[in-house]
Design a protein around this motif. Structure first.
Motif, mmCIF file in Angstrom:
data_model
loop_
_atom_site.group_PDB
_atom_site.id
_atom_site.type_symbol
_atom_site.label_atom_id
_atom_site.label_comp_id
_atom_site.label_asym_id
_atom_site.label_seq_id
_atom_site.Cartn_x
_atom_site.Cartn_y
_atom_site.Cartn_z
ATOM 1 N N VAL A 36 -32.605 33.089 2.030
ATOM 2 C CA VAL A 36 -32.717 34.469 1.573
ATOM 3 C C VAL A 36 -34.148 34.957 1.776
ATOM 4 N N GLU A 37 -34.296 36.191 2.247
ATOM 5 C CA GLU A 37 -35.624 36.797 2.340
ATOM 6 C C GLU A 37 -35.992 37.282 0.941
ATOM 7 N N VAL A 38 -37.113 36.820 0.408
ATOM 8 C CA VAL A 38 -37.508 37.124 -0.962
ATOM 9 C C VAL A 38 -38.776 37.967 -0.966
ATOM 10 N N VAL A 39 -38.730 39.076 -1.708
ATOM 11 C CA VAL A 39 -39.902 39.911 -1.940
ATOM 12 C C VAL A 39 -40.208 39.799 -3.425
ATOM 13 N N ALA A 89 -40.925 31.309 -13.996
ATOM 14 C CA ALA A 89 -39.692 30.917 -13.313
ATOM 15 C C ALA A 89 -39.427 31.778 -12.077
ATOM 16 N N ALA A 90 -40.075 32.929 -11.980
ATOM 17 C CA ALA A 90 -39.858 33.816 -10.829
ATOM 18 C C ALA A 90 -40.276 33.138 -9.530
ATOM 19 N N VAL A 91 -41.384 32.420 -9.555
ATOM 20 C CA VAL A 91 -41.859 31.738 -8.355
ATOM 21 C C VAL A 91 -40.879 30.623 -7.973
ATOM 22 N N ALA A 92 -40.428 29.872 -8.953
ATOM 23 C CA ALA A 92 -39.485 28.783 -8.683
ATOM 24 C C ALA A 92 -38.165 29.333 -8.139
ATOM 25 N N LEU A 93 -37.656 30.401 -8.739
ATOM 26 C CA LEU A 93 -36.418 31.005 -8.261
ATOM 27 C C LEU A 93 -36.601 31.551 -6.850
ATOM 28 N N GLY A 94 -37.735 32.164 -6.590
ATOM 29 C CA GLY A 94 -38.026 32.674 -5.253
ATOM 30 C C GLY A 94 -38.009 31.572 -4.211
ATOM 31 N N ARG A 95 -38.541 30.418 -4.559
ATOM 32 C CA ARG A 95 -38.557 29.283 -3.623
ATOM 33 C C ARG A 95 -37.150 28.755 -3.363
ATOM 34 N N VAL A 96 -36.344 28.678 -4.416
ATOM 35 C CA VAL A 96 -34.963 28.209 -4.263
ATOM 36 C C VAL A 96 -34.186 29.173 -3.366
ATOM 37 N N LEU A 97 -34.324 30.468 -3.618
ATOM 38 C CA LEU A 97 -33.631 31.457 -2.796
ATOM 39 C C LEU A 97 -34.108 31.391 -1.342
ATOM 40 N N ARG A 98 -35.409 31.287 -1.162
ATOM 41 C CA ARG A 98 -35.969 31.192 0.190
ATOM 42 C C ARG A 98 -35.417 29.971 0.919
#
Length: 107
Positions: A32-35, A19-28
């Motif tokens: 949002v800048e995602v690391v 889910a980290a990848v999916a959440l990162g995409r939603v935030l991006r």
């Protein structure tokens, strides 16, 4: 110096979480800048990574974040997948450039 965009550090704590990848995409997609730091196993690794990346918030997925994590990070807000939308909205000052809240130019 103030950033133009929020910077969020995503961490998979103790175990991988797809889910980290999916959440990162939603935030991006929300600007949002995602690391994405990947899997970290100890509080020390997490603290060290946060120091290096200087995030506005830290998202912890996989296992529950340690209770004292926010204090260990010097007050940087910590969120989980369930609390991500409210934390990001609060950090952004409640402003969102969506149909519900158009940009300042449209007002």
């Amino acid at each position: 110096m103030r950033r133009e965009r929020l910077r969020v550090l995503l961490v998979e704590f103790e175990k991988p979480d797809p889910a980290a990848v999916a959440l990162g995409r939603v935030l991006r997609d929300d600007g949002v800048e995602v690391v994405h730091a990947g899997r970290l196993d100890t509080l020390e690794q997490l603290r060290s990574t946060a120091e290096q990346e200087d995030p506005d918030a830290v998202g912890v997925l996989g296992a529950a974040p340690p209770e004292d994590l926010e204090a260990a990070l010097g007050g940087v807000p910590v969120f989980t997948a369930a609390t991500a939308p409210e934390v990001v909205k609060r950090l952004a000052g409640g402003r969102s450039h969506t149909g519900e809240a158009p940009s300042d130019r449209a007002r």
